[in-house]
Design a protein around this motif. Structure first.
Motif, PDB file in Angstrom:
ATOM      1  N   LYS A 128      -7.505 -92.184  -8.956  1.00  0.00           N
ATOM      2  CA  LYS A 128      -7.349 -92.157 -10.391  1.00  0.00           C
ATOM      3  C   LYS A 128      -6.782 -91.002 -10.888  1.00  0.00           C
ATOM      4  O   LYS A 128      -7.291 -90.307 -11.868  1.00  0.00           O
ATOM      5  CB  LYS A 128      -8.780 -92.482 -11.047  1.00  0.00           C
TER       6      LYS A 128
ATOM      7  N   SER B  77      -2.646 -92.441  -6.150  1.00  0.00           N
ATOM      8  CA  SER B  77      -3.033 -92.508  -7.701  1.00  0.00           C
ATOM      9  C   SER B  77      -3.886 -93.532  -8.054  1.00  0.00           C
ATOM     10  O   SER B  77      -5.110 -93.492  -8.799  1.00  0.00           O
ATOM     11  CB  SER B  77      -1.682 -93.040  -8.568  1.00  0.00           C
ATOM     12  N   GLU B  78      -3.915 -94.640  -7.370  1.00  0.00           N
ATOM     13  CA  GLU B  78      -4.711 -96.001  -7.569  1.00  0.00           C
ATOM     14  C   GLU B  78      -6.085 -95.567  -6.994  1.00  0.00           C
ATOM     15  O   GLU B  78      -7.140 -95.723  -7.795  1.00  0.00           O
ATOM     16  CB  GLU B  78      -4.243 -97.037  -6.683  1.00  0.00           C
ATOM     17  N   LYS B  79      -6.234 -94.999  -5.724  1.00  0.00           N
ATOM     18  CA  LYS B  79      -7.409 -94.377  -5.333  1.00  0.00           C
ATOM     19  C   LYS B  79      -8.326 -93.327  -5.791  1.00  0.00           C
ATOM     20  O   LYS B  79      -9.265 -93.183  -6.099  1.00  0.00           O
ATOM     21  CB  LYS B  79      -7.140 -94.151  -3.671  1.00  0.00           C
TER      22      LYS B  79
ATOM     23  N   ASN C 156       1.933 -93.745  -5.197  1.00  0.00           N
ATOM     24  CA  ASN C 156       1.006 -95.023  -5.958  1.00  0.00           C
ATOM     25  C   ASN C 156      -0.065 -95.137  -5.304  1.00  0.00           C
ATOM     26  O   ASN C 156      -1.190 -95.461  -5.991  1.00  0.00           O
ATOM     27  CB  ASN C 156       2.129 -96.088  -5.940  1.00  0.00           C
ATOM     28  N   LEU C 157      -0.268 -95.285  -3.927  1.00  0.00           N
ATOM     29  CA  LEU C 157      -1.341 -95.644  -3.547  1.00  0.00           C
ATOM     30  C   LEU C 157      -2.739 -94.415  -3.729  1.00  0.00           C
ATOM     31  O   LEU C 157      -3.977 -94.787  -3.900  1.00  0.00           O
ATOM     32  CB  LEU C 157      -1.462 -95.472  -1.623  1.00  0.00           C
TER      33      LEU C 157
ATOM     34  N   HIS D 293      -1.711 -93.220   4.760  1.00  0.00           N
ATOM     35  CA  HIS D 293      -2.674 -93.019   3.628  1.00  0.00           C
ATOM     36  C   HIS D 293      -3.814 -92.500   4.223  1.00  0.00           C
ATOM     37  O   HIS D 293      -4.390 -91.406   3.051  1.00  0.00           O
ATOM     38  CB  HIS D 293      -2.793 -94.214   2.892  1.00  0.00           C
TER      39      HIS D 293
ATOM     40  N   TYR E 166       0.676 -90.599 -11.232  1.00  0.00           N
ATOM     41  CA  TYR E 166       1.739 -90.496 -10.418  1.00  0.00           C
ATOM     42  C   TYR E 166       2.697 -90.154 -11.176  1.00  0.00           C
ATOM     43  O   TYR E 166       3.360 -90.889 -11.814  1.00  0.00           O
ATOM     44  CB  TYR E 166       1.820 -91.555  -9.301  1.00  0.00           C
TER      45      TYR E 166
END
Length: 182
Positions: A25, A21-23, A18-19, A173, A28
């Motif tokens: 773009k 995916s957010e970072k 999830n981290l 991360h 996930y």
């Protein structure tokens, strides 16, 4: 970018997925999430998946490959993805041979995984039906039996990056981001 996260249950794959995916773009995709959603369905497939998961077993390769293949045909995954929970066997990895650019192994000891799963919600109570002590023990056994050979499969192809999964979430991360830049 097609990235696969591998690790024992409780290694932090969904947290890191999830981290990332957010970072980055990039979508996930967790096979565990897919299977838990399917297990809620009042269908023969849903009941079957629920029984297999609650017993701590892996969904058979053929069925897993069919489900993952169907998901990856969706338009949101055409530009890449972060995959968690697949491939879990060498048979699945053979099917998925063109499906990963980089494979990240979050290395966590059995003891640490058990500790994390036991206290996942802070109270020591189990969170999901597939996280009973017996199911978790079976999953750890399955990881060593079926998934450890997948690590060797990707190591031989020079696609595997090992990350110490017992560090803090932020440190893990950062280590993953650095490995993806190489």
């Amino acid at each position: 970018m097609k990235t696969v996260l591998i690790g024992i249950q409780g290694a932090g794959k969904s947290t890191q997925g999830n981290l990332l995916s957010e970072k980055l773009k990039i979508p996930y995709l967790s096979t565990g999430h897919i299977f838990r959603e399917l297990a809620k369905e009042k269908t023969s497939l849903g009941r079957y998946i629920k029984e297999v998961m609650n017993a701590g077993y892996l969904i058979p390769d053929k069925k897993t490959v069919e489900i993952v293949d169907e998901y990856l045909k969706r338009p949101e995954y055409k530009g890449g993805y972060i995959m968690d929970g697949f491939p879990r066997t060498v048979t699945q990895a053979d099917f998925f041979k063109d499906g990963a650019d980089r494979v990240i192994y979050l290395r966590v000891s059995d003891e640490e995984a058990l500790k994390r799963l036991t206290f996942r919600n802070g109270s020591g109570e189990q969170v999901r039906a597939d996280e009973t002590p017996a199911a978790v023990a079976k999953r750890i056994e399955s990881f060593h039996k079926f998934t450890k050979p997948v690590l060797e499969y990707y190591r031989k192809r020079e696609m595997l990056v090992e990350i110490d999964g017992e560090k803090s979430i932020d440190e893990i991360h950062q280590d993953i981001l650095e490995s993806l830049q190489k």
